[in-house]
Design an enzyme around this catalytic site. Structure first.
Site, PDB file in Angstrom:
ATOM      1  CD  GLU A 173      42.837  22.796  36.907  1.00  0.00           C
ATOM      2  OE1 GLU A 173      42.205  22.019  37.636  1.00  0.00           O
ATOM      3  OE2 GLU A 173      42.320  23.414  35.948  1.00  0.00           O
ATOM      4  CD  GLU A 292      43.029  22.062  32.016  1.00  0.00           C
ATOM      5  OE1 GLU A 292      41.839  22.049  32.421  1.00  0.00           O
ATOM      6  OE2 GLU A 292      43.927  21.396  32.534  1.00  0.00           O
TER       7      GLU A 292
HETATM    8  O1  AHR Z   1      39.877  19.438  31.360  1.00  0.00           O
HETATM    9  C1  AHR Z   1      39.261  18.771  32.420  1.00  0.00           C
HETATM   10  C2  AHR Z   1      39.928  19.049  33.751  1.00  0.00           C
HETATM   11  O2  AHR Z   1      39.753  20.390  34.063  1.00  0.00           O
HETATM   12  C3  AHR Z   1      41.432  18.879  33.814  1.00  0.00           C
HETATM   13  O3  AHR Z   1      41.822  17.578  34.086  1.00  0.00           O
HETATM   14  C4  AHR Z   1      41.819  19.775  34.957  1.00  0.00           C
HETATM   15  O4  AHR Z   1      43.116  20.303  34.796  1.00  0.00           O
HETATM   16  C5  AHR Z   1      40.735  20.837  34.963  1.00  0.00           C
HETATM   17  O5  AHR Z   1      40.187  20.996  36.225  1.00  0.00           O
END
Ligand code: AHR
Length: 501
Positions: A173, A292
């Site tokens: 990210e 994610e």
């Molecule tokens: O999954 C929780 C968080 O969400 C992770 O650390 C990050 O990559 C995202 O913002």
């Protein structure tokens, strides 16, 4: 009664199933690692300190690759802190989640945990506070067989065989202002390209994931992907997508249609990647790693005091307790990933234990399944062979966030060698059961071998520490197959799966 017609044409193949679509994610965050997968004093712990009751649930969940060690955490992580004798590992501050990291679990232990659960390890390198050098060192440590400084260090640390990690995330990210060391697309694209080029000089078979956007709501969404890929296209294989959904202000109708945003996200990234590839006249197609995705009540966490000024070890953070409605949406997101499996080749449910997770644990106590466990585990078990895109004829309803949404969503899979198939279905209506007729005459199936559903009269019912089995799978009554036509009645706000042979 509302009705729907679905046609499953065996020629409408999306892609053969790559098991990496059922991946998950373990971050050093809250109680995911410590008090989650690792608790040396737990009655079920093995010699490494890993809870075997959790290992059993991970196997039942059917998650495949596991992304590690972050997440936001990786952007400040020194991997060297987590290898070698445990007693001499340093305690460090984790700036991402404002906690203390004891480093009692690191790369070698986590690789052993992956072997225990039958998972494939997928690693992320730190491009927040570090860069090419640290990434190359970690690659040498994990993957080089022997005879170099870092591979021999790994062997001396007890991991004689290399870990052979094939998928690597180039940071995490990096578009997000919350990320330690976040960058502009231009700066990140250049760094990612140089890191990827160096890693592939060490091993050209690696599969590298460049950071895409942290969400479709980012102001830079689309432009970020274009710029980053303009720099890195020929060096990388995947671009990442991250998406989290929640119900806002009691608007269940919009929440149940969340997968329409995921579809928009995927289509935008695919068209942007193809635009860059075509401009470069490249023969290569970039794949998507949706590494994610989940339901996450982010706003509620932001308003809570769980991220405090204190420096705590493994505090309770992001411990969402999921409802039936959450599980239905999760099942629908998985349907969407499968429908786009020609381009979304890999995905990671974020996360695995305690932190926005399908599995919950209590220290010294039980481990149990959240509602969201069920659609994931059944889909991972039944989806075999190839994905087939169904044609769905059904009415729509209007939502505030996503426009008109079909009342039913579905995807099918067929395993031609085994002579089996599966259909996964969601009913988004809050009030109506829907009778669905599915024409699968082209598949030559003759029996229904399993028909299960996740629904409840209380769409907000949850499994909790005090009532761990309140919600589970129920039989989908009345699934009938006759003359190649399957009929099922889907209860309101439900996710269902039908297996055929
Ligand atoms: O999954 C929780 C968080 O969400 C992770 O650390 C990050 O990559 C995202 O913002």
């Amino acid at each position: 009664m509302v009705t729907a017609e679905i046609v499953i044409d065996p020629a409408a193949v999306v892609a053969p199933i790559d098991r990496r679509i059922f991946g998950s994610f373990v971050e050093h965050l809250g109680r995911c690692v410590y008090d989650g997968i690792y608790e040396p004093t737990h009655p079920t712990a093995n010699d490494d300190g890993f809870r075997l009751d959790v290992v059993d649930l991970v196997k039942e969940l059917g998650s495949t690759t596991v992304r590690y060690p972050g997440g936001n955490f990786v952007s400040g992580y020194r991997w060297e802190d987590g290898v070698g004798p445990r007693e001499s590992r340093p305690v460090r501050r984790d700036l991402a989640w404002h906690t203390l990291e004891t480093n009692q679990v690191g790369t070698d232990e986590f690789a052993r945990w992956c072997a225990l659960t039958g998972s494939e390890l997928m690693l992320a390198v730190n491009l927040g506070t570090r860069g090419i050098d640290a990434a190359l060192d970690l690659l040498e440590y994990t993957n080089h067989p022997s005879g170099t400084a870092l591979s021999d260090q790994r062997i001396a640390n007890g991991s004689v065989e290399p870990h052979n990690v094939r998928m690597w995330c180039l940071g995490n990210e990096m578009d997000g202002p919350w990320q330690t060391g976040y960058m502009t697309a231009d700066d990140y694209g250049k760094l990612a390209a140089r890191t990827a080029q160096a890693m592939k000089a060490a091993d050209k078979t690696l599969e590298l994931v460049v950071c895409g956007s942290s969400g479709s709501n980012m102001a830079t969404f689309g432009d970020w992907e274009r710029t980053v890929l303009e720099h890195s296209y020929e060096h990388v294989d995947f671009i990442s997508c991250h998406a989290y959904y929640q119900e806002y202000g009691g608007d269940l109708g919009s929440f149940l249609a969340s997968s329409l945003d995921m579809q928009y996200f995927i289509e935008t990234v695919v068209s942007t990647a193809d635009h860059v590839g075509n401009k470069l006249r490249s023969a290569k197609k970039i794949k998507l790693s949706f590494d994610e995705w989940n339901i996450w009540y982010l706003e509620e966490h932001q308003q809570s005091d769980e991220i405090s000024d204190e420096w705590l070890v493994a505090p309770r953070q992001l411990e969402d307790v999921y409802s039936v409605a959450d599980a239905v949406v999760l099942g629908n997101l998985l349907i969407t990933l499968l429908k786009n499996h020609d381009r979304v080749a890999s995905a990671s449910l974020a996360q695995l234990v305690n932190v926005i997770a399908p599995i919950r644990t209590e220290p010294g106590g039980a481990a149990w399944r959240q509602t969201t466990f069920f659609p994931f585990s059944v889909t991972s078990r039944l989806a075999r062979g190839e994905v087939i895109a169904p044609r769905i004829h059904v009415d729509t309803y209007s939502t505030k966030r996503h426009g008109d949404a079909p009342l039913v969503d579905s995807v099918a899979t067929v395993d031609r060698d085994a002579g089996t198939a599966a259909v996964f279905l969601v009913n988004r209506s809050q009030t109506e059961s829907i009778e669905v007729t599915i024409d699968l005459s082209g598949l030559a199936m003759s029996t229904v071998t399993e028909a299960v559903s996740l629904h409840d009269d209380d769409v907000y019912a949850r499994n909790t520490a005090d009532d761990q089995n309140r919600v589970g799978l129920v039989d989908l009554e009345g699934a009938e197959l006759s003359d190649g036509r399957l009929t099922v009645t889907l209860p309101p706000v439900s996710w269902s799966a039908v297996a055929l042979a």
